[in-house]
Design a protein around this motif. Sequence first.
Motif, PDB file in Angstrom:
ATOM      1  N   THR A 270       0.841  -1.199   0.000  1.00 34.38           N
ATOM      2  CA  THR A 270       0.000   0.000   0.000  1.00 34.38           C
ATOM      3  C   THR A 270       0.872   1.243   0.000  1.00 34.38           C
ATOM      4  OG1 THR A 270      -1.705  -1.162   1.279  1.00 34.38           O
ATOM      5  CG2 THR A 270      -1.882   1.223   1.145  1.00 34.38           C
ATOM      6  N   GLU A 271       0.577   2.166  -0.910  1.00 29.95           N
ATOM      7  CA  GLU A 271       1.282   3.438  -0.990  1.00 29.95           C
ATOM      8  C   GLU A 271       0.297   4.584  -0.753  1.00 29.95           C
ATOM      9  OE1 GLU A 271       4.960   2.371  -4.006  1.00 29.95           O
ATOM     10  OE2 GLU A 271       3.257   3.502  -4.797  1.00 29.95           O
ATOM     11  N   PHE A 272       0.809   5.698  -0.240  1.00 32.33           N
ATOM     12  CA  PHE A 272      -0.042   6.820   0.146  1.00 32.33           C
ATOM     13  C   PHE A 272       0.462   8.113  -0.492  1.00 32.33           C
ATOM     14  CE2 PHE A 272       0.350   3.697   3.496  1.00 32.33           C
ATOM     15  CZ  PHE A 272      -0.961   3.413   3.840  1.00 32.33           C
ATOM     16  N   VAL A 273      -0.471   9.030  -0.716  1.00 32.63           N
ATOM     17  CA  VAL A 273      -0.091  10.351  -1.200  1.00 32.63           C
ATOM     18  C   VAL A 273      -1.151  11.353  -0.757  1.00 32.63           C
ATOM     19  CG1 VAL A 273      -1.245  10.104  -3.445  1.00 32.63           C
ATOM     20  CG2 VAL A 273       0.651  11.714  -3.206  1.00 32.63           C
ATOM     21  N   GLN A 274      -0.689  12.529  -0.307  1.00 34.97           N
ATOM     22  CA  GLN A 274      -1.596  13.634  -0.008  1.00 34.97           C
ATOM     23  C   GLN A 274      -1.643  14.554  -1.222  1.00 34.97           C
ATOM     24  OE1 GLN A 274      -0.306  15.461   3.776  1.00 34.97           O
ATOM     25  NE2 GLN A 274      -2.371  15.027   4.532  1.00 34.97           N
ATOM     26  N   VAL A 275      -2.827  15.043  -1.527  1.00 39.51           N
ATOM     27  CA  VAL A 275      -2.963  15.849  -2.735  1.00 39.51           C
ATOM     28  C   VAL A 275      -3.922  17.015  -2.499  1.00 39.51           C
ATOM     29  CG1 VAL A 275      -4.717  14.252  -3.605  1.00 39.51           C
ATOM     30  CG2 VAL A 275      -3.581  15.796  -5.199  1.00 39.51           C
ATOM     31  N   ASP A 276      -3.575  18.138  -3.082  1.00 44.75           N
ATOM     32  CA  ASP A 276      -4.419  19.337  -3.036  1.00 44.75           C
ATOM     33  C   ASP A 276      -5.516  19.185  -4.089  1.00 44.75           C
ATOM     34  OD1 ASP A 276      -5.572  21.835  -3.208  1.00 44.75           O
ATOM     35  OD2 ASP A 276      -3.714  22.918  -3.673  1.00 44.75           O
ATOM     36  N   VAL A 277      -6.756  19.032  -3.634  1.00 39.12           N
ATOM     37  CA  VAL A 277      -7.878  18.805  -4.558  1.00 39.12           C
ATOM     38  C   VAL A 277      -8.785  20.028  -4.630  1.00 39.12           C
ATOM     39  CG1 VAL A 277      -7.884  16.296  -4.330  1.00 39.12           C
ATOM     40  CG2 VAL A 277      -9.213  17.677  -2.708  1.00 39.12           C
ATOM     41  N   THR A 278      -8.261  21.201  -4.341  1.00 38.76           N
ATOM     42  CA  THR A 278      -9.073  22.417  -4.357  1.00 38.76           C
ATOM     43  C   THR A 278      -9.713  22.641  -5.723  1.00 38.76           C
ATOM     44  OG1 THR A 278      -7.594  23.402  -2.700  1.00 38.76           O
ATOM     45  CG2 THR A 278      -9.072  24.893  -3.888  1.00 38.76           C
ATOM     46  N   ARG A 279      -8.932  22.471  -6.781  1.00 37.39           N
ATOM     47  CA  ARG A 279      -9.475  22.682  -8.128  1.00 37.39           C
ATOM     48  C   ARG A 279     -10.535  21.624  -8.471  1.00 37.39           C
ATOM     49  NH1 ARG A 279      -3.875  23.760  -8.935  1.00 37.39           N
ATOM     50  NH2 ARG A 279      -3.446  25.926  -9.602  1.00 37.39           N
ATOM     51  N   THR A 280     -10.306  20.393  -8.043  1.00 38.26           N
ATOM     52  CA  THR A 280     -11.292  19.337  -8.302  1.00 38.26           C
ATOM     53  C   THR A 280     -12.612  19.637  -7.593  1.00 38.26           C
ATOM     54  OG1 THR A 280      -9.723  17.551  -8.751  1.00 38.26           O
ATOM     55  CG2 THR A 280     -11.846  16.917  -7.844  1.00 38.26           C
ATOM     56  N   MET A 281     -12.550  20.085  -6.348  1.00 43.76           N
ATOM     57  CA  MET A 281     -13.765  20.399  -5.614  1.00 43.76           C
ATOM     58  C   MET A 281     -14.503  21.575  -6.250  1.00 43.76           C
ATOM     59  SD  MET A 281     -13.807  18.010  -3.450  1.00 43.76           S
ATOM     60  CE  MET A 281     -15.167  18.509  -2.402  1.00 43.76           C
ATOM     61  N   LYS A 282     -13.742  22.532  -6.785  1.00 45.53           N
ATOM     62  CA  LYS A 282     -14.359  23.659  -7.492  1.00 45.53           C
ATOM     63  C   LYS A 282     -15.056  23.162  -8.760  1.00 45.53           C
ATOM     64  CE  LYS A 282     -13.337  28.190  -9.546  1.00 45.53           C
ATOM     65  NZ  LYS A 282     -12.275  29.199  -9.843  1.00 45.53           N
ATOM     66  N   LEU A 283     -14.421  22.229  -9.474  1.00 48.32           N
ATOM     67  CA  LEU A 283     -15.037  21.671 -10.681  1.00 48.32           C
ATOM     68  C   LEU A 283     -16.316  20.910 -10.342  1.00 48.32           C
ATOM     69  CD1 LEU A 283     -15.039  20.997 -13.684  1.00 48.32           C
ATOM     70  CD2 LEU A 283     -13.466  19.102 -13.204  1.00 48.32           C
ATOM     71  N   VAL A 284     -16.314  20.196  -9.227  1.00 47.54           N
ATOM     72  CA  VAL A 284     -17.528  19.475  -8.799  1.00 47.54           C
ATOM     73  C   VAL A 284     -18.672  20.458  -8.593  1.00 47.54           C
ATOM     74  CG1 VAL A 284     -18.553  18.137  -6.919  1.00 47.54           C
ATOM     75  CG2 VAL A 284     -16.305  17.505  -7.798  1.00 47.54           C
ATOM     76  N   ARG A 285     -18.397  21.574  -7.899  1.00 47.32           N
ATOM     77  CA  ARG A 285     -19.431  22.585  -7.664  1.00 47.32           C
ATOM     78  C   ARG A 285     -19.933  23.177  -8.976  1.00 47.32           C
ATOM     79  NH1 ARG A 285     -15.801  23.901  -3.485  1.00 47.32           N
ATOM     80  NH2 ARG A 285     -14.940  25.637  -4.699  1.00 47.32           N
ATOM     81  N   THR A 286     -19.000  23.446  -9.891  1.00 47.21           N
ATOM     82  CA  THR A 286     -19.383  24.029 -11.185  1.00 47.21           C
ATOM     83  C   THR A 286     -20.275  23.090 -11.981  1.00 47.21           C
ATOM     84  OG1 THR A 286     -17.316  25.299 -11.280  1.00 47.21           O
ATOM     85  CG2 THR A 286     -18.497  24.964 -13.355  1.00 47.21           C
ATOM     86  N   LEU A 287     -19.928  21.811 -12.022  1.00 45.90           N
ATOM     87  CA  LEU A 287     -20.718  20.831 -12.763  1.00 45.90           C
ATOM     88  C   LEU A 287     -22.103  20.652 -12.136  1.00 45.90           C
ATOM     89  CD1 LEU A 287     -17.989  18.119 -13.501  1.00 45.90           C
ATOM     90  CD2 LEU A 287     -19.036  19.702 -15.139  1.00 45.90           C
ATOM     91  N   LYS A 288     -22.171  20.718 -10.819  1.00 45.33           N
ATOM     92  CA  LYS A 288     -23.461  20.617 -10.138  1.00 45.33           C
ATOM     93  C   LYS A 288     -24.365  21.788 -10.509  1.00 45.33           C
ATOM     94  CE  LYS A 288     -22.336  18.038  -5.896  1.00 45.33           C
ATOM     95  NZ  LYS A 288     -22.220  18.126  -4.413  1.00 45.33           N
ATOM     96  N   GLU A 289     -23.805  22.982 -10.453  1.00 41.64           N
ATOM     97  CA  GLU A 289     -24.605  24.182 -10.683  1.00 41.64           C
ATOM     98  C   GLU A 289     -25.006  24.345 -12.145  1.00 41.64           C
ATOM     99  OE1 GLU A 289     -22.041  27.182  -9.210  1.00 41.64           O
ATOM    100  OE2 GLU A 289     -22.282  26.619  -7.086  1.00 41.64           O
ATOM    101  N   SER A 290     -24.132  23.943 -13.050  1.00 47.43           N
ATOM    102  CA  SER A 290     -24.400  24.147 -14.480  1.00 47.43           C
ATOM    103  C   SER A 290     -25.315  23.083 -15.072  1.00 47.43           C
ATOM    104  CB  SER A 290     -23.086  24.166 -15.252  1.00 47.43           C
ATOM    105  OG  SER A 290     -22.466  22.893 -15.218  1.00 47.43           O
ATOM    106  N   GLY A 291     -25.307  21.878 -14.487  1.00 47.63           N
ATOM    107  CA  GLY A 291     -26.096  20.787 -15.053  1.00 47.63           C
ATOM    108  C   GLY A 291     -25.580  20.312 -16.401  1.00 47.63           C
ATOM    109  N   GLU A 292     -24.289  20.557 -16.684  1.00 47.34           N
ATOM    110  CA  GLU A 292     -23.717  20.222 -17.988  1.00 47.34           C
ATOM    111  C   GLU A 292     -23.746  18.727 -18.293  1.00 47.34           C
ATOM    112  OE1 GLU A 292     -19.925  22.054 -18.928  1.00 47.34           O
ATOM    113  OE2 GLU A 292     -20.290  23.558 -17.376  1.00 47.34           O
ATOM    114  N   LEU A 293     -23.720  17.896 -17.265  1.00 50.97           N
ATOM    115  CA  LEU A 293     -23.677  16.449 -17.488  1.00 50.97           C
ATOM    116  C   LEU A 293     -25.055  15.844 -17.722  1.00 50.97           C
ATOM    117  CD1 LEU A 293     -20.950  15.285 -14.941  1.00 50.97           C
ATOM    118  CD2 LEU A 293     -20.711  16.012 -17.321  1.00 50.97           C
TER     119      LEU A 293
END
Length: 474
Positions: A270-293
């Motif tokens: 098992t390997e581990f990594v910490q990652v900054d997902v700020t941009r991913t969380m922003k994209l999730v909010r954008t996709l939710k609000e826009s209904g693009e999917l």
Amino acid sequence: MTTAVSSLREFKMPDVGEGLTEAEILKWYVQPGDTVTDGQIVCEVETAKAAVELPIPFNGTVQALHFTEGATVDVGTSIIAIAVAGEPLVAAAAAVPAASAAPAAAVAEAESAEPARREVLVGYGPRTGSTQRRARRGGATPAVAVTVVATTAPAPAAPAAVAAVPVQQGATERPLAKPPVRKLAKDLGIDLRTVVATGRDGIITREDVHAAATPAPAPVAETPAGAAVETAPVAPVAAAGTDVRVAIKGVRKATAQAMVASAFTAPHVTEFVQVDVTRTMKLVRTLKESGELGQGVRVSPLLLVAKALLTAIKRHPEINASWDEAAQEIVLRGQVNLGIAAATPRGLIVPNIKNAGALTLAGLATELGSLIDTARLGKTSPADMAGGSVTITNVGVFGVDTGTPILNPGEAAILAFGAVRELPWVHKGKVVPRQVTTLALSFDHRMVDGELGSKVLADVAAILERPKRLITWA
């Protein structure tokens, strides 16, 4: 004079999965005397993999239910007897093993029995014999009657001797409750007939069972938004100082066996990594609000994690593999069947999205939503859980940072997605609050070297840090 003959046919517990040996009867949808047609659902059973509805393969009238709800039945054992019209008499005799014929005095005694006894008899007509099965695991087996019904034309005849034996029945009025609630009550040792129902139309709820199990139950928390894939199982409630024993069966039994086999067969790394997902969380909010999917399509961080893993596998397809011990071969899989670990009240299950690597982001979101809904309803089929190649387990919905996930047997890798937290992070030369998660990738070191595992995990982290790589790396 013409005679219409009915024979008794036995419907046996089928193997609804891959090599299953037993199943638990969760619910009967028919009762003795009901008419059934080919393809009609007669009961719901829980196998070691899922809850499955069983259709009857012929037309007829229900004569006997051989097991009560909650009984565990071996595959190949008859569970219901159906009277089928128009078949040769020999078929009736062969339906179940025949015992010696009852003496005439016994038949006469049955014919003059009290009305209460007649209510549980299975039919009328010439007595051809009966058989009683030995008791099996999960409950006693009621007597099985071989019944032949004869009618005479043109003039109706008086009823012939009673041609059956009593059949064990449940209470005349069954409490209303869904299968998961019935299982909870069984685990806690609660008789549903003693529970006060507060649900709509008199249905007993999970809270009602807890209320009956303890004088002051703790409130049951609702599943948080976005956590549908990981629903915490219900733990048995015991009085202070009292041990509770829960039978190991069904999904729990299969999971235990699979995890032991995986842990002591495949050498886990098992390997581990910490990652900054700020941009991913922003994209999730954008996709939710826009209904693009698409309208009604659910968007969650898990969706982006799944797409990131699929992209990493596309760049490093060697990790999408399985180990064939018998052939001494590593099987490189032609498509990615992406498993999503789901904790349900019945235990851990891992349904998978077939050929997930070929789906667009919108298509993946739709399939993921369907998988979640099916798991919530307890309707995941064995086929949905077969053939997985790589799995994601979303431990973050429980507030857990990460873990060391055990491989789903037959798979080369499993990715754990931890909780997203706001942490101090160095961003553009400054320490600022950023949304950070921890990923853990376990892999089978027999076929995945450290270099390959590290590259896959690093790619997933890189995509979640900068989700535009979903486009540039596609």
